[in-house]
Design a protein around this motif. Structure first.
Motif, short mmCIF file in Angstrom:
data_model
loop_
_atom_site.label_atom_id
_atom_site.label_comp_id
_atom_site.label_asym_id
_atom_site.label_seq_id
_atom_site.Cartn_x
_atom_site.Cartn_y
_atom_site.Cartn_z
N UNK A 174 53.49 69.61 57.24
CA UNK A 174 52.79 68.32 57.25
C UNK A 174 53.43 67.37 56.25
N UNK A 175 53.83 66.21 56.72
CA UNK A 175 54.53 65.25 55.88
C UNK A 175 53.52 64.36 55.16
N UNK A 176 53.27 64.65 53.90
CA UNK A 176 52.31 63.86 53.12
C UNK A 176 52.85 62.50 52.73
N UNK A 177 54.14 62.26 52.92
CA UNK A 177 54.73 60.96 52.59
C UNK A 177 54.60 59.97 53.73
N UNK A 178 53.95 60.34 54.82
CA UNK A 178 53.80 59.43 55.95
C UNK A 178 53.10 58.14 55.54
N UNK A 179 52.03 58.26 54.76
CA UNK A 179 51.31 57.07 54.33
C UNK A 179 52.15 56.13 53.49
N UNK A 180 52.96 56.68 52.61
CA UNK A 180 53.80 55.83 51.77
C UNK A 180 54.94 55.21 52.57
N UNK A 181 55.39 55.87 53.64
CA UNK A 181 56.35 55.21 54.54
C UNK A 181 55.69 54.06 55.27
N UNK A 182 54.40 54.18 55.57
CA UNK A 182 53.65 53.06 56.12
C UNK A 182 53.67 51.88 55.15
N UNK A 183 53.38 52.16 53.89
CA UNK A 183 53.35 51.11 52.89
C UNK A 183 54.72 50.46 52.73
N UNK A 184 55.78 51.28 52.74
CA UNK A 184 57.13 50.74 52.65
C UNK A 184 57.42 49.81 53.82
N UNK A 185 57.01 50.19 55.03
CA UNK A 185 57.20 49.33 56.18
C UNK A 185 56.47 48.02 56.05
N UNK A 186 55.23 48.06 55.52
CA UNK A 186 54.46 46.83 55.34
C UNK A 186 55.14 45.90 54.34
N UNK A 187 55.60 46.45 53.21
CA UNK A 187 56.28 45.61 52.22
C UNK A 187 57.62 45.10 52.74
N UNK A 188 58.34 45.95 53.51
CA UNK A 188 59.59 45.49 54.09
C UNK A 188 59.37 44.34 55.05
N UNK A 189 58.31 44.43 55.86
CA UNK A 189 58.00 43.34 56.78
C UNK A 189 57.55 42.09 56.03
N UNK A 190 56.79 42.31 54.94
CA UNK A 190 56.33 41.17 54.14
C UNK A 190 57.52 40.43 53.54
N UNK A 191 58.47 41.17 52.98
CA UNK A 191 59.65 40.55 52.40
C UNK A 191 60.53 39.92 53.48
N UNK A 192 60.67 40.60 54.62
CA UNK A 192 61.47 40.05 55.70
C UNK A 192 60.86 38.79 56.28
N UNK A 193 59.54 38.76 56.40
CA UNK A 193 58.87 37.56 56.90
C UNK A 193 59.02 36.40 55.93
N UNK A 194 58.91 36.69 54.63
CA UNK A 194 59.08 35.63 53.64
C UNK A 194 60.51 35.10 53.62
N UNK A 195 61.48 35.97 53.87
CA UNK A 195 62.87 35.54 53.82
C UNK A 195 63.36 34.86 55.08
N UNK A 196 62.86 35.28 56.23
CA UNK A 196 63.35 34.73 57.50
C UNK A 196 62.39 33.75 58.15
N UNK A 197 61.10 33.84 57.81
CA UNK A 197 60.11 33.00 58.46
C UNK A 197 59.69 33.49 59.83
N UNK A 198 60.26 34.60 60.27
CA UNK A 198 59.94 35.16 61.59
C UNK A 198 59.17 36.46 61.41
N UNK A 199 58.02 36.53 62.07
CA UNK A 199 57.23 37.75 61.98
C UNK A 199 57.89 38.89 62.75
#
Length: 289
Positions: free
Chosen positions: A38-63
């Motif tokens: 069981x991969x207990x880091x799944x939740x933190x990979x979720x968080x990483x994806x959210x922050x990556x999308x947040x930074x990408x959206x702020x940088x590119x303006x595209x969701x």
């Protein structure tokens, strides 16, 4: 009828939230079915994806571009976790792999807190007025997020069941020794597995971040329900083995208990459709009933 409107709105909310849990459960069952822990880091990979999308959206303006960046960040994190940690621990016990995944989760969470802080952040998206269909309020963004989650589930299952790398993954899940004798490269299978599992978890994090807020601890709201969905619907075996897919049942029942009945019917129908080899087999099945 206000009562019917209330039920329909609850149903829509449960389906959207349940699709997010389905993505989390899918990532968990993929790793558990092939890597056998069981991969207990799944939740933190979720968080990483959210922050990556947040930074990408702020940088590119595209969701859309931001979501793509978030999913790539999750896939990269999964691949790095395998290359740096799990590959070196290959052959160790399940407990050792679980503890290693917990350590990776702590590392990801601490790194995100150091980089972005502990303050809650939100995606800067324009407000959209909800649609009213027969008195039922339907938010367009919820429909888009639900469609994104459903498409992601479809892409993953198409990859697992209809592509050569998917067949290799299922061969390793069934019998790793026999697959190795038949010429299947375990390294390639594991690379594909961790890229897929990381990307799926990241997409779940992006959807969750768009619906709520983004913070280093955001994964706790969906990680435990994700494990519950994986255990409840996959049972002792994995979705890789049994062709079952996680559904929205746990989230719906959490929203309102009576949804267990409706979603049990939907899940059984989906399972019948999934297991049917052809339309003829499905017709014969209903004819026998």
């Amino acid at each position: 009828n206000p009562g019917k409107v209330f039920w329909v709105e609850l149903l829509i909310a449960g389906v959207v939230s349940g699709l997010v849990i389905g993505l989390v459960a899918l990532s968990i069952t993929l790793v558990f079915g092939i890597a056998r822990f069981p991969n207990a880091a799944t939740g933190d990979m979720m968080t990483l994806g959210a922050y990556g999308a947040l930074a990408g959206h702020a940088g590119t303006g595209s969701l859309v571009l931001g979501g793509a960046i978030g999913s790539l960040a999750g896939a990269a994190a999964g691949l790095a976790a395998y290359a740096l940690v799990f590959r070196r621990l290959s052959g160790r016990s399940t407990v050792s792999m679980l503890i290693a995944s917990i350590g990776i989760g702590f590392l990801l969470r601490a790194g995100l807190a150091l980089a972005f802080g502990h303050a809650q952040q939100v995606f800067q998206v324009p407000l959209v007025r909800p649609w009213r269909i027969e008195g039922v309020r339907v938010h367009p963004n919820d429909l888009r997020l639900a469609a994104t989650a459903a498409l992601s589930l479809a892409v993953v299952f198409t990859t697992v069941y209809l592509t050569p790398i998917g067949r290799r993954m299922r061969a390793v899940a069934d019998d790793p020794s026999l697959a190795r004798v038949c010429g299947v490269s375990p390294v390639r299978v594991m690379v594909a597995l961790w890229l897929l599992a990381g990307a799926v978890a990241a997409i779940a994090g992006v959807i969750l971040g768009l619906r709520t807020v983004v913070s280093p601890e955001m994964e706790w709201e969906r990680l435990l329900p994700g494990f519950a969905a994986a255990l409840r619907l996959a049972g002792p075996t994995s979705a890789v083995h049994t062709s079952r897919s996680p559904s929205a049942t746990p989230s719906a029942s959490r929203t309102f208990p009576y949804y267990d009945i409706a979603f049990l019917v939907c899940y059984n129908l989906k399972f019948i459709l999934w297991r049917s080899k052809s339309f003829l087999n499905l017709c014969l099945f209903f004819r026998e009933l």
